[in-house]
Write a protein that holds these residues in place. Structure first.
Motif, mmCIF file in Angstrom:
data_model
loop_
_atom_site.group_PDB
_atom_site.id
_atom_site.type_symbol
_atom_site.label_atom_id
_atom_site.label_comp_id
_atom_site.label_asym_id
_atom_site.label_seq_id
_atom_site.Cartn_x
_atom_site.Cartn_y
_atom_site.Cartn_z
ATOM 1 N N ARG A 50 6.178 -25.300 -4.824
ATOM 2 C CA ARG A 50 5.675 -24.629 -3.618
ATOM 3 C C ARG A 50 4.290 -24.055 -3.865
ATOM 4 N N ALA A 51 4.145 -23.406 -5.017
ATOM 5 C CA ALA A 51 2.847 -22.803 -5.350
ATOM 6 C C ALA A 51 1.759 -23.868 -5.403
ATOM 7 N N SER A 52 2.043 -24.990 -6.053
ATOM 8 C CA SER A 52 1.014 -26.030 -6.177
ATOM 9 C C SER A 52 0.711 -26.684 -4.831
ATOM 10 N N HIS A 53 1.675 -26.664 -3.910
ATOM 11 C CA HIS A 53 1.421 -27.187 -2.562
ATOM 12 C C HIS A 53 0.414 -26.289 -1.827
ATOM 13 N N ILE A 54 0.490 -24.992 -2.082
ATOM 14 C CA ILE A 54 -0.426 -24.045 -1.448
ATOM 15 C C ILE A 54 -1.825 -24.185 -2.053
ATOM 16 N N HIS A 55 -1.872 -24.214 -3.400
ATOM 17 C CA HIS A 55 -3.149 -24.336 -4.121
ATOM 18 C C HIS A 55 -2.827 -24.786 -5.538
ATOM 19 N N PRO A 56 -3.580 -25.751 -6.069
ATOM 20 C CA PRO A 56 -3.261 -26.286 -7.406
ATOM 21 C C PRO A 56 -3.272 -25.245 -8.522
ATOM 22 N N GLU A 57 -4.005 -24.155 -8.343
ATOM 23 C CA GLU A 57 -4.076 -23.132 -9.386
ATOM 24 C C GLU A 57 -3.169 -21.934 -9.129
ATOM 25 N N GLY A 61 4.498 -16.872 -9.464
ATOM 26 C CA GLY A 61 4.522 -15.444 -9.125
ATOM 27 C C GLY A 61 3.591 -15.117 -7.976
ATOM 28 N N GLY A 62 2.449 -15.774 -7.939
ATOM 29 C CA GLY A 62 1.510 -15.591 -6.836
ATOM 30 C C GLY A 62 2.081 -16.113 -5.536
ATOM 31 N N TYR A 63 2.804 -17.242 -5.614
ATOM 32 C CA TYR A 63 3.448 -17.779 -4.412
ATOM 33 C C TYR A 63 4.497 -16.806 -3.890
ATOM 34 N N LYS A 64 5.287 -16.246 -4.795
ATOM 35 C CA LYS A 64 6.327 -15.294 -4.392
ATOM 36 C C LYS A 64 5.702 -14.103 -3.673
ATOM 37 N N LEU A 65 4.618 -13.592 -4.225
ATOM 38 C CA LEU A 65 3.918 -12.467 -3.626
ATOM 39 C C LEU A 65 3.364 -12.849 -2.254
ATOM 40 N N LEU A 66 2.693 -13.994 -2.191
ATOM 41 C CA LEU A 66 2.086 -14.444 -0.939
ATOM 42 C C LEU A 66 3.140 -14.687 0.133
ATOM 43 N N SER A 67 4.220 -15.357 -0.225
ATOM 44 C CA SER A 67 5.253 -15.635 0.778
ATOM 45 C C SER A 67 5.908 -14.343 1.258
ATOM 46 N N THR A 68 5.993 -13.343 0.400
ATOM 47 C CA THR A 68 6.538 -12.054 0.813
ATOM 48 C C THR A 68 5.591 -11.361 1.795
ATOM 49 N N ILE A 69 4.304 -11.434 1.534
ATOM 50 C CA ILE A 69 3.322 -10.843 2.460
ATOM 51 C C ILE A 69 3.373 -11.569 3.804
ATOM 52 N N VAL A 70 3.485 -12.888 3.775
ATOM 53 C CA VAL A 70 3.581 -13.648 5.025
ATOM 54 C C VAL A 70 4.830 -13.220 5.795
ATOM 55 N N ARG A 71 5.953 -13.115 5.093
ATOM 56 C CA ARG A 71 7.221 -12.770 5.737
ATOM 57 C C ARG A 71 7.215 -11.333 6.269
ATOM 58 N N SER A 72 6.642 -10.391 5.505
ATOM 59 C CA SER A 72 6.716 -8.985 5.892
ATOM 60 C C SER A 72 5.627 -8.575 6.870
#
Length: 166
Positions: A50-57, A61-72
């Motif tokens: 999932r993280a690499s689908h968003i951005h290759p780098e 953990g960054g994906y988890k944080l980002l998806s939580t911000i999107v959800r909240s």
């Protein structure tokens, strides 16, 4: 315990006792533990994908944080740290990375001008929602094969497990 992490019948007594359980119950619990291990490994792999689908780098953990911000929606860093059961310094480092990637921006808190909210950018929201939609489609496709009764039973058992582990 054998080399796969499963408890052999004779080893079940070595596990911590919690009430009056039988060897077969302990083996069933060990089987559940094994399935959780497999599930957590799959989740870990999926988070990396999932993280690499968003951005290759982007790291998982960054994906988890980002998806939580999107959800909240917009959220204070301290609240985000509490929600994710992590230290505020971890949040701060990850937010800087997400800001550099253009996925998170700070918004001034109108009730306290000294504080700011973390908010996902429109690009981040779009990308995270694409990933979520694909995941949701896969879950629905898989669970529709089970039948309604089995799916309801799974939901009940997961709810019961979540209540026990609080």
């Amino acid at each position: 315990m054998d080399n796969t992490g499963r408890v052999a019948a004779g080893d079940a007594a070595a596990l911590p006792a919690a009430g009056a359980s039988t060897g077969s119950t302990d083996q069933a619990i060990a089987d559940v533990e094994e399935q959780f291990t497999r599930l957590f490994n799959q989740v870990s792999t999926a988070m990396r994908d999932r993280a690499s689908h968003i951005h290759p780098e982007l790291q998982p953990g960054g994906y988890k944080l980002l998806s939580t911000i999107v959800r909240s929606g917009p959220i204070h860093a301290g609240d985000l740290a509490a929600m994710l059961y992590t230290d505020k310094s971890v949040i701060s480092r990850q937010v800087r990375i997400l800001e550099d990637m253009g996925f998170v921006e700070r918004q001034t808190d109108p009730t306290d001008r000294r504080a700011s909210f973390l908010a996902a950018t429109p690009e981040a929201i779009e990308k995270v929602n694409e990933v979520r939609a694909a995941d949701q489609a896969n879950l629905y496709r898989s669970l529709r094969r089970w039948g309604e009764e089995d799916v309801r039973r799974l939901a009940e058992l997961l709810e019961r497990l979540n209540e026990v582990t609080r």
